[in-house]
Write a protein that holds these residues in place. Structure first.
Motif, PDB file in Angstrom:
ATOM      1  N   ALA A  93       0.829  -1.205   0.000  1.00 30.49           N
ATOM      2  CA  ALA A  93       0.000   0.000   0.000  1.00 30.49           C
ATOM      3  C   ALA A  93       0.862   1.254   0.000  1.00 30.49           C
ATOM      4  O   ALA A  93       0.602   2.216  -0.734  1.00 30.49           O
ATOM      5  CB  ALA A  93      -0.922  -0.005   1.216  1.00 30.49           C
ATOM      6  N   GLN A 152       2.454   1.820  -3.502  1.00 33.13           N
ATOM      7  CA  GLN A 152       1.494   2.288  -4.504  1.00 33.13           C
ATOM      8  C   GLN A 152       1.131   3.752  -4.285  1.00 33.13           C
ATOM      9  O   GLN A 152       1.039   4.528  -5.243  1.00 33.13           O
ATOM     10  CB  GLN A 152       0.237   1.420  -4.475  1.00 33.13           C
ATOM     11  CG  GLN A 152       0.418   0.041  -5.091  1.00 33.13           C
ATOM     12  CD  GLN A 152       0.735   0.099  -6.579  1.00 33.13           C
ATOM     13  OE1 GLN A 152       0.370   1.043  -7.265  1.00 33.13           O
ATOM     14  NE2 GLN A 152       1.431  -0.901  -7.073  1.00 33.13           N
ATOM     15  N   VAL A 153       0.919   4.140  -3.037  1.00 34.30           N
ATOM     16  CA  VAL A 153       0.603   5.549  -2.770  1.00 34.30           C
ATOM     17  C   VAL A 153       1.788   6.434  -3.147  1.00 34.30           C
ATOM     18  O   VAL A 153       1.623   7.517  -3.733  1.00 34.30           O
ATOM     19  CB  VAL A 153       0.216   5.754  -1.292  1.00 34.30           C
ATOM     20  CG1 VAL A 153       0.023   7.245  -0.991  1.00 34.30           C
ATOM     21  CG2 VAL A 153      -1.066   5.007  -0.958  1.00 34.30           C
ATOM     22  N   ARG A 166       4.064   5.892  -5.419  1.00 31.79           N
ATOM     23  CA  ARG A 166       4.237   5.953  -6.868  1.00 31.79           C
ATOM     24  C   ARG A 166       3.142   6.765  -7.550  1.00 31.79           C
ATOM     25  O   ARG A 166       3.394   7.488  -8.502  1.00 31.79           O
ATOM     26  CB  ARG A 166       4.260   4.530  -7.443  1.00 31.79           C
ATOM     27  CG  ARG A 166       5.551   3.773  -7.152  1.00 31.79           C
ATOM     28  CD  ARG A 166       5.487   2.341  -7.649  1.00 31.79           C
ATOM     29  NE  ARG A 166       6.795   1.705  -7.548  1.00 31.79           N
ATOM     30  CZ  ARG A 166       7.031   0.418  -7.809  1.00 31.79           C
ATOM     31  NH1 ARG A 166       6.027  -0.361  -8.187  1.00 31.79           N
ATOM     32  NH2 ARG A 166       8.245  -0.077  -7.694  1.00 31.79           N
ATOM     33  N   LEU A 167       1.915   6.636  -7.059  1.00 27.20           N
ATOM     34  CA  LEU A 167       0.785   7.296  -7.708  1.00 27.20           C
ATOM     35  C   LEU A 167       0.468   8.660  -7.124  1.00 27.20           C
ATOM     36  O   LEU A 167      -0.216   9.467  -7.752  1.00 27.20           O
ATOM     37  CB  LEU A 167      -0.457   6.402  -7.627  1.00 27.20           C
ATOM     38  CG  LEU A 167      -0.307   5.025  -8.285  1.00 27.20           C
ATOM     39  CD1 LEU A 167      -1.578   4.210  -8.119  1.00 27.20           C
ATOM     40  CD2 LEU A 167       0.044   5.168  -9.754  1.00 27.20           C
ATOM     41  N   SER A 202      -6.096   6.766  -6.174  1.00 28.18           N
ATOM     42  CA  SER A 202      -5.539   6.021  -7.303  1.00 28.18           C
ATOM     43  C   SER A 202      -4.920   4.708  -6.844  1.00 28.18           C
ATOM     44  O   SER A 202      -5.080   3.668  -7.492  1.00 28.18           O
ATOM     45  CB  SER A 202      -4.490   6.874  -8.025  1.00 28.18           C
ATOM     46  OG  SER A 202      -5.067   8.043  -8.562  1.00 28.18           O
ATOM     47  N   ALA A 203      -4.198   4.754  -5.725  1.00 29.89           N
ATOM     48  CA  ALA A 203      -3.576   3.532  -5.210  1.00 29.89           C
ATOM     49  C   ALA A 203      -4.624   2.523  -4.780  1.00 29.89           C
ATOM     50  O   ALA A 203      -4.469   1.320  -4.987  1.00 29.89           O
ATOM     51  CB  ALA A 203      -2.655   3.877  -4.040  1.00 29.89           C
ATOM     52  N   GLU A 234      -5.958   0.832  -7.789  1.00 35.17           N
ATOM     53  CA  GLU A 234      -4.953  -0.077  -8.326  1.00 35.17           C
ATOM     54  C   GLU A 234      -4.943  -1.397  -7.565  1.00 35.17           C
ATOM     55  O   GLU A 234      -4.734  -2.468  -8.145  1.00 35.17           O
ATOM     56  CB  GLU A 234      -3.573   0.581  -8.269  1.00 35.17           C
ATOM     57  CG  GLU A 234      -2.479  -0.167  -8.989  1.00 35.17           C
ATOM     58  CD  GLU A 234      -2.525   0.014 -10.494  1.00 35.17           C
ATOM     59  OE1 GLU A 234      -1.840  -0.761 -11.175  1.00 35.17           O
ATOM     60  OE2 GLU A 234      -3.248   0.901 -10.982  1.00 35.17           O
ATOM     61  N   GLY A 261      -2.083   6.198 -14.073  1.00 28.44           N
ATOM     62  CA  GLY A 261      -2.112   5.617 -12.744  1.00 28.44           C
ATOM     63  C   GLY A 261      -3.515   5.455 -12.211  1.00 28.44           C
ATOM     64  O   GLY A 261      -3.707   4.838 -11.163  1.00 28.44           O
TER      65      GLY A 261
END
Length: 309
Positions: A12, A15-16, A18-19, A24-25, A28, A137
Motif C-alpha cells: 500500500a 502504490q501511494v 508511486r501514484l 488512485s492507489a 490499483e 495511474g
C-alpha cells in the motif's frame, strides 16, 4: 527472527508513493480508500515515523518516506515478478493505453501486428477518451496525447515535430475564386481541434497576419471528423502535416505556401515508476524504434531515461 510489518502495508505504501494519491492507489489494489489509508497508517505506526505529508488531494513523501521507498520498491517488484512466474501470470502482459483516435487509426493500429509478432504475450487495452495524462495511474498505464508540453512530474518523450498545415478540399473556392491566399480565410470557416485550440492564432501571427479573422470557427473533438468535414468543403482544417500525409485522401490538399512549426506535438507519457513495468517498457521501446517519426530529440536525455527506469 525480527518482526516485520505486513506485506500488504508495504504494498500500500509503495502504490501511494508511486501514484501520489490514496484514491488512485486504492483503485490499483482494488481496495477502498479508508482501507488503504489504514494500511499506510499501520506501517507508519510500526516504524514510528511519518512517511507522507497529507496535502489536499495529494500525498507527498517525507524524507523518511523517500528513503523507505528507495529500499523496498525494487525488492517488492522482484517479489511480484517471482509470484507471477510461479503462478503462470507472467505469460500474459497487459498495457492500458490512452491514445487519441486519429493517431490510433493512422499510425498505430496498422503496425500492432508487428508488435504482436515480436511480443505475443503483450496485450493492449486501448482507451480513446480525453484527458489521457490526467488518468495515468488511475485507469491508464501510459498515454499518447497531443499537447504543447507535459507536466514535469511525468516521464514524457516527444514523438515528433510537425508543421501547421491548413487543409482544404481540392478545388476549394470562396466567392467563386480558388483559395490561394491567407486573406481569403475571411470568407471561410476554419476547423479547430479541442486539443489544439491555439493553432490558428499561432499560425496567423507567424505568417504576419495577426488581425486575420475567419468567417467562423467550428470546433471538433475528432481529428478524423475534421478531415472529413474539410473534404466535404465545410471549412479549412488547421491540423498537422502528418495528419494530411497519413490521411492519404485525394480529396484533401494543403493550402497556402506557409511553413510554421506547430507548438503542439504528439507525446508519449507515463508515471516514472511505470517504466519499470515490462508492458510499458516493451511498448515504449517499440514505439520509438518502429513507429515514431524522428523528432529533433527526445524530451529527456538517455541518462534521464535510464534513471526513470
Amino acid at each position: 527472527m525480527r518482526r516485520l510489518p505486513p506485506l500488504t502495508a508495504i504494498e500500500a505504501f509503495v502504490q501511494v508513493a508511486r501514484l501520489g494519491s490514496v484514491k488512485s492507489a486504492a483503485e490499483e489494489l482494488s481496495l477502498s480508500s479508508p482501507a488503504l489509508s489504514r494500511r499506510v497508517q499501520n506501517l507508519e505506526h510500526f516504524l514510528g515515523r511519518s512517511l507522507f505529508e497529507r496535502r489536499h488531494h495529494a500525498m507527498v513523501l517525507t524524507e523518511d518516506g523517500e528513503a523507505l521507498l528507495a529500499r523496498v520498491s525494487g525488492p517488492l517488484d522482484e517479489l511480484a515478478n517471482a509470484i507471477e512466474v510461479s503462478t503462470g501470470q507472467a505469460d500474459l502482459l497487459r498495457l492500458r493505453l490512452g491514445v487519441l483516435p486519429l493517431f490510433a487509426s493512422q499510425r498505430l493500429i496498422g503496425k500492432l501486428p508487428e508488435l504482436r509478432d515480436m511480443h505475443p504475450e503483450l496485450h493492449i487495452d486501448i482507451d480513446t477518451a480525453a484527458h489521457g495524462t490526467a488518468r495515468l495511474g488511475d485507469g491508464l498505464d501510459a498515454a499518447i496525447t497531443l499537447a504543447q508540453s507535459i507536466e514535469p512530474g511525468l516521464y514524457s518523450r516527444e514523438i515528433d515535430h510537425n508543421i501547421i498545415t491548413p487543409i482544404g478540399a481540392r478545388g476549394l473556392t470562396v466567392r467563386g475564386a480558388p483559395v490561394t491566399e491567407p486573406e481569403q480565410l475571411a470568407g471561410l470557416t476554419i476547423l479547430l481541434h479541442r486539443d489544439m485550440p491555439e493553432t490558428f492564432l499561432f499560425w496567423r501571427n507567424a505568417i504576419g497576419y495577426p488581425n486575420l479573422e475567419p468567417a467562423a470557427e467550428d470546433h471538433f473533438d475528432s481529428g478524423q471528423l475534421m478531415l472529413d468535414a474539410a473534404a466535404q468543403g465545410l471549412g479549412v482544417a488547421f491540423m498537422l502535416d502528418s495528419h494530411l500525409q497519413d490521411a492519404d485522401d485525394e480529396r484533401l490538399v494543403p493550402l497556402f505556401d506557409t511553413r510554421v512549426e506547430s507548438p503542439y506535438s504528439y507525446w508519449f507519457s507515463c508515471r516514472r515508476s511505470a517504466l519499470r513495468r515490462k508492458p510499458v517498457k516493451l511498448f515504449h521501446d517499440w514505439l520509438f524504434s518502429r513507429v515514431c517519426r524522428q523528432a529533433s530529440g527526445p524530451s529527456e536525455s538517455g541518462a534521464a531515461i535510464a534513471e526513470a527506469v
